[in-house]
Design a protein around this motif. Structure first.
Motif, PDB file in Angstrom:
ATOM      1  N   ILE A  96      27.645   4.915  64.845  1.00 21.46           N
ATOM      2  CA  ILE A  96      27.779   3.704  65.650  1.00 21.46           C
ATOM      3  C   ILE A  96      28.321   2.549  64.815  1.00 21.46           C
ATOM      4  CG2 ILE A  96      26.453   1.956  66.917  1.00 21.46           C
ATOM      5  CD1 ILE A  96      24.654   4.185  67.906  1.00 21.46           C
ATOM      6  N   LEU A  97      27.915   2.484  63.566  1.00 21.64           N
ATOM      7  CA  LEU A  97      28.326   1.391  62.695  1.00 21.64           C
ATOM      8  C   LEU A  97      29.693   1.630  62.054  1.00 21.64           C
ATOM      9  CD1 LEU A  97      27.085  -1.323  61.756  1.00 21.64           C
ATOM     10  CD2 LEU A  97      26.158  -0.101  59.779  1.00 21.64           C
ATOM     11  N   SER A  98      30.137   2.879  62.012  1.00 24.19           N
ATOM     12  CA  SER A  98      31.360   3.235  61.286  1.00 24.19           C
ATOM     13  C   SER A  98      32.606   2.500  61.761  1.00 24.19           C
ATOM     14  CB  SER A  98      31.580   4.749  61.346  1.00 24.19           C
ATOM     15  OG  SER A  98      30.550   5.430  60.668  1.00 24.19           O
ATOM     16  N   PRO A  99      32.867   2.387  63.081  1.00 22.21           N
ATOM     17  CA  PRO A  99      34.083   1.673  63.495  1.00 22.21           C
ATOM     18  C   PRO A  99      34.113   0.218  63.037  1.00 22.21           C
ATOM     19  CG  PRO A  99      33.211   2.970  65.312  1.00 22.21           C
ATOM     20  CD  PRO A  99      32.180   2.996  64.233  1.00 22.21           C
ATOM     21  N   LEU A 100      32.952  -0.458  63.065  1.00 21.78           N
ATOM     22  CA  LEU A 100      32.895  -1.850  62.615  1.00 21.78           C
ATOM     23  C   LEU A 100      33.180  -1.944  61.119  1.00 21.78           C
ATOM     24  CD1 LEU A 100      32.325  -4.823  63.263  1.00 21.78           C
ATOM     25  CD2 LEU A 100      29.897  -4.365  62.794  1.00 21.78           C
ATOM     26  N   LEU A 101      32.593  -1.028  60.338  1.00 22.58           N
ATOM     27  CA  LEU A 101      32.814  -1.046  58.890  1.00 22.58           C
ATOM     28  C   LEU A 101      34.258  -0.689  58.539  1.00 22.58           C
ATOM     29  CD1 LEU A 101      29.502   0.594  57.589  1.00 22.58           C
ATOM     30  CD2 LEU A 101      30.078  -1.844  57.790  1.00 22.58           C
ATOM     31  N   SER A 102      34.844   0.253  59.292  1.00 18.59           N
ATOM     32  CA  SER A 102      36.238   0.604  59.017  1.00 18.59           C
ATOM     33  C   SER A 102      37.165  -0.555  59.383  1.00 18.59           C
ATOM     34  CB  SER A 102      36.639   1.870  59.775  1.00 18.59           C
ATOM     35  OG  SER A 102      36.614   1.665  61.168  1.00 18.59           O
ATOM     36  N   ASN A 103      36.859  -1.267  60.477  1.00 25.65           N
ATOM     37  CA  ASN A 103      37.652  -2.446  60.824  1.00 25.65           C
ATOM     38  C   ASN A 103      37.511  -3.528  59.755  1.00 25.65           C
ATOM     39  OD1 ASN A 103      39.188  -2.066  63.144  1.00 25.65           O
ATOM     40  ND2 ASN A 103      37.476  -2.440  64.512  1.00 25.65           N
ATOM     41  N   LEU A 104      36.300  -3.659  59.204  1.00 28.13           N
ATOM     42  CA  LEU A 104      36.084  -4.625  58.131  1.00 28.13           C
ATOM     43  C   LEU A 104      36.938  -4.270  56.920  1.00 28.13           C
ATOM     44  CD1 LEU A 104      34.512  -7.036  56.949  1.00 28.13           C
ATOM     45  CD2 LEU A 104      32.722  -5.417  56.265  1.00 28.13           C
ATOM     46  N   ALA A 105      36.984  -2.989  56.577  1.00 32.42           N
ATOM     47  CA  ALA A 105      37.782  -2.563  55.427  1.00 32.42           C
ATOM     48  C   ALA A 105      39.275  -2.733  55.682  1.00 32.42           C
ATOM     49  CB  ALA A 105      37.463  -1.100  55.095  1.00 32.42           C
ATOM     50  N   LEU A 106      39.725  -2.320  56.865  1.00 37.17           N
ATOM     51  CA  LEU A 106      41.159  -2.372  57.171  1.00 37.17           C
ATOM     52  C   LEU A 106      41.640  -3.773  57.525  1.00 37.17           C
ATOM     53  CD1 LEU A 106      41.468   0.948  59.189  1.00 37.17           C
ATOM     54  CD2 LEU A 106      42.407   0.481  56.928  1.00 37.17           C
ATOM     55  N   SER A 107      40.708  -4.700  57.701  1.00 42.81           N
ATOM     56  CA  SER A 107      41.131  -6.080  57.965  1.00 42.81           C
ATOM     57  C   SER A 107      41.883  -6.668  56.775  1.00 42.81           C
ATOM     58  CB  SER A 107      39.918  -6.960  58.320  1.00 42.81           C
ATOM     59  OG  SER A 107      39.005  -7.048  57.239  1.00 42.81           O
ATOM     60  N   VAL A 108      41.769  -6.036  55.602  1.00 45.58           N
ATOM     61  CA  VAL A 108      42.550  -6.483  54.450  1.00 45.58           C
ATOM     62  C   VAL A 108      44.042  -6.340  54.752  1.00 45.58           C
ATOM     63  CG1 VAL A 108      42.537  -4.224  53.282  1.00 45.58           C
ATOM     64  CG2 VAL A 108      42.770  -6.290  51.938  1.00 45.58           C
ATOM     65  N   LEU A 109      44.393  -5.293  55.506  1.00 51.76           N
ATOM     66  CA  LEU A 109      45.779  -5.093  55.906  1.00 51.76           C
ATOM     67  C   LEU A 109      46.195  -6.145  56.938  1.00 51.76           C
ATOM     68  CD1 LEU A 109      48.076  -2.974  55.341  1.00 51.76           C
ATOM     69  CD2 LEU A 109      47.340  -1.825  57.445  1.00 51.76           C
ATOM     70  N   ASP A 110      45.295  -6.399  57.903  1.00 48.44           N
ATOM     71  CA  ASP A 110      45.580  -7.422  58.921  1.00 48.44           C
ATOM     72  C   ASP A 110      45.836  -8.779  58.278  1.00 48.44           C
ATOM     73  OD1 ASP A 110      44.857  -5.298  60.541  1.00 48.44           O
ATOM     74  OD2 ASP A 110      42.867  -6.083  60.987  1.00 48.44           O
ATOM     75  N   GLU A 111      44.964  -9.161  57.358  1.00 49.70           N
ATOM     76  CA  GLU A 111      45.067 -10.482  56.738  1.00 49.70           C
ATOM     77  C   GLU A 111      46.368 -10.646  55.962  1.00 49.70           C
ATOM     78  OE1 GLU A 111      41.511 -10.686  54.463  1.00 49.70           O
ATOM     79  OE2 GLU A 111      40.192 -10.758  56.223  1.00 49.70           O
ATOM     80  N   TYR A 112      46.775  -9.577  55.299  1.00 52.78           N
ATOM     81  CA  TYR A 112      48.007  -9.637  54.514  1.00 52.78           C
ATOM     82  C   TYR A 112      49.215  -9.882  55.422  1.00 52.78           C
ATOM     83  CZ  TYR A 112      51.793  -8.220  51.393  1.00 52.78           C
ATOM     84  OH  TYR A 112      52.958  -8.192  50.647  1.00 52.78           O
ATOM     85  N   PHE A 113      49.311  -9.120  56.493  1.00 50.68           N
ATOM     86  CA  PHE A 113      50.486  -9.232  57.363  1.00 50.68           C
ATOM     87  C   PHE A 113      50.418 -10.457  58.265  1.00 50.68           C
ATOM     88  CE2 PHE A 113      51.137  -4.830  56.102  1.00 50.68           C
ATOM     89  CZ  PHE A 113      52.522  -4.787  55.964  1.00 50.68           C
ATOM     90  N   VAL A 114      49.232 -10.868  58.666  1.00 43.65           N
ATOM     91  CA  VAL A 114      49.115 -12.086  59.474  1.00 43.65           C
ATOM     92  C   VAL A 114      49.489 -13.310  58.641  1.00 43.65           C
ATOM     93  CG1 VAL A 114      47.469 -13.612  60.633  1.00 43.65           C
ATOM     94  CG2 VAL A 114      47.476 -11.175  61.151  1.00 43.65           C
ATOM     95  N   ALA A 115      49.069 -13.320  57.380  1.00 44.33           N
ATOM     96  CA  ALA A 115      49.446 -14.440  56.494  1.00 44.33           C
ATOM     97  C   ALA A 115      50.961 -14.515  56.350  1.00 44.33           C
ATOM     98  CB  ALA A 115      48.786 -14.268  55.135  1.00 44.33           C
TER      99      ALA A 115
END
Length: 482
Positions: free
Chosen positions: A235-254
């Protein structure tokens, strides 16, 4: 909050949880630098536990047991809900709770491969659901709008709509990323570092770490204690994976924000520079590039470098760079630009992919094989109709009319063949009279679902106007898309 309150009903618990989450989300949104402490008491709050138990008990996984062999139904019948929750709350409050091993299951995939699925105990699932209740509204305040997978209020259709929008506006090159064993290789240290940026409560951090470090019990009875990854299916895995992959989001959004408004992006293109935008659904993502193939190749390498900070590797063999005119497949769709029939205009179209069509055809084949002829046509309809309805509903916003008509013909042929096997001595006239009024399979009040009757409608691109379930009305109305 009074965490010594009596156990509320599921309805009252849901209302209280919504208030808790709304407050947490509002505080996180108002102060992007705030680190939350004293969150642990919310994890064992009676309302949060009751709501978590309700969700765990009502989903399909409730029938699956972890290493302790107990299902949600068993707990309800033997221990009782209140007894189970009271014991669990006492253990959490006294910090005696410790996650058990995760039972490993292998789910078959197309091509003969298998996907690992981790099945936690019901007790662990309830605590994970409580943790998710507390952490999600805080982390959602930081997640970027380019991410859609496993986030409240967001769906696959939003991803496809965004790709369609930008591919129709000069973003012609596509980097389709493939991460090697994403759920198995995510860095525990990286997850905790990113979580620590928002959470100061060491008890929460310790509990998340305990779930990350919980061992896996294989089908052969062998224990494994991996030092990376989060069990897929938790149940917690999708949230944690989104937290980890948000590093990619932040890079491209910036990068996207640095390009400036539309006129500034046009100026960049006139100078030979590329504009690009990331669209991600869980660990599936594409970068849409207004530029050249060389720009797309450079962005692929940049994405690989960003992912490496979270212990993830980009599969260079499976990461594909394609032009929109040659098309690509993403999330069950084939997306391609070509000339509209009868005109000289070129448009971007999204179709159900061949693999997606084969998946529903396989279900129809399984339902209409010779070994199932011992049931009635009404039972066959009850079995296959939900799958057909769900599949066509999922693809109703694509260019699917021809596909739905093809599926209708395939379904009719398979069902009539099944009826002939069921009644080998019946004439065609008898079968028609009994089962094919108006030439469509029907028995009594049960009628086989007709895929071609599903209307195909356009899905409106919502951009960054997708509201959070905890946002105020003012926030909901404030968003604007590009």
């Amino acid at each position: 909050m009074n965490t010594d309150a009596s156990w509320p009903t599921a309805e009252l618990a849901k209302a209280r949880v919504l208030r808790i989450q709304t407050n947490l989300h509002q505080w996180a949104t108002d102060d992007p630098n705030r680190r939350f402490d004293d969150l642990y008491n919310l994890v064992y709050d009676p309302a949060v536990l009751v709501d978590a138990w309700t969700r765990v008990r009502s989903n399909r996984g409730a029938r699956s047991a972890g290493v302790d062999g107990r299902t949600a139904r068993h707990i309800t019948a033997v221990v009782g809900e209140q007894g189970f929750l009271t014991e669990l709350r006492d253990d959490l409050k006294a910090r005696r709770f410790c996650p058990e091993l995760v039972r490993e299951a292998m789910i078959p995939k197309r091509g003969g491969k298998y996907r690992r699925l981790g099945i936690a105990t019901v007790r662990d699932r309830v605590v994970q659901a409580s943790l998710k209740t507390v952490l999600e509204p805080i982390l959602e305040a930081d997640f970027k709008p380019c991410s859609y997978g496993f986030r409240p209020g967001r769906r696959v259709h939003d991803v496809i709509a965004e790709i369609h929008f930008f591919a129709s506006h000069s973003y012609e090159w596509v980097v389709e990323g493939d991460i090697k064993a994403c759920f198995d290789e995510i860095s525990h240290v990286g997850i905790q570092d990113r979580l620590r940026a928002r959470v100061a409560d060491k008890r929460i951090l310790h509990l998340v770490k305990a779930f990350l470090k919980a061992g896996i019990l294989s089908r052969e009875g062998v224990e494994r204690h991996p030092i990376t990854g989060t069990p897929q299916g938790g149940i917690l895995s999708p949230l944690l994976s989104n937290l980890a992959l948000s590093v990619l989001d932040e890079y491209f959004v910036a990068a996207w924000e640095s390009f400036g408004p539309n006129h500034a992006r046009k100026t960049r293109r006139s100078k030979g520079l590329a504009n690009y935008r990331l669209v991600r659904y869980a660990d599936d993502w594409v970068v849409l590039v207004a530029g050249t193939r060389a720009h797309a190749e450079a962005l692929r390498d940049e994405a690989a470098a960003v992912l490496s900070t979270m212990g993830l590797r980009l599969s260079m063999e499976k990461t594909r760079i394609a032009h929109i005119d040659e098309g690509f497949e993403f999330l069950g769709r084939h997306i391609q630009r070509h000339t509209k029939r009868g005109t000289e205009q070129r448009h971007v179209y999204t179709y159900p992919s061949k693999r997606a069509l084969e998946s529903i055809k396989d279900k129809v084949r399984a339902a209409t094989q010779r070994t199932t002829t011992n049931q009635s046509l009404a039972d066959l309809c009850a079995w296959i109709n939900p799958a057909l309805r769900g599949w066509t509903t999922h693809f109703r916003h694509d260019v699917s009319k021809a596909t739905f008509s093809y599926l209708r013909a395939f379904l009719w042929k398979r069902t009539v063949r099944w009826l002939r096997k069921k009644h080998p001595d019946a004439s065609w006239k008898q079968l028609r009279r009994l089962y094919l009024p108006e030439w469509w399979p029907t028995e009594g009040e049960r009628t086989l679902f007709n895929p071609s009757a599903v209307p195909v409608t356009r899905y409106r691109y919502r951009g960054d106007r997708i509201p959070s379930p905890w946002a105020t009305q003012t926030e909901t109305n404030a968003g604007n898309h590009d």
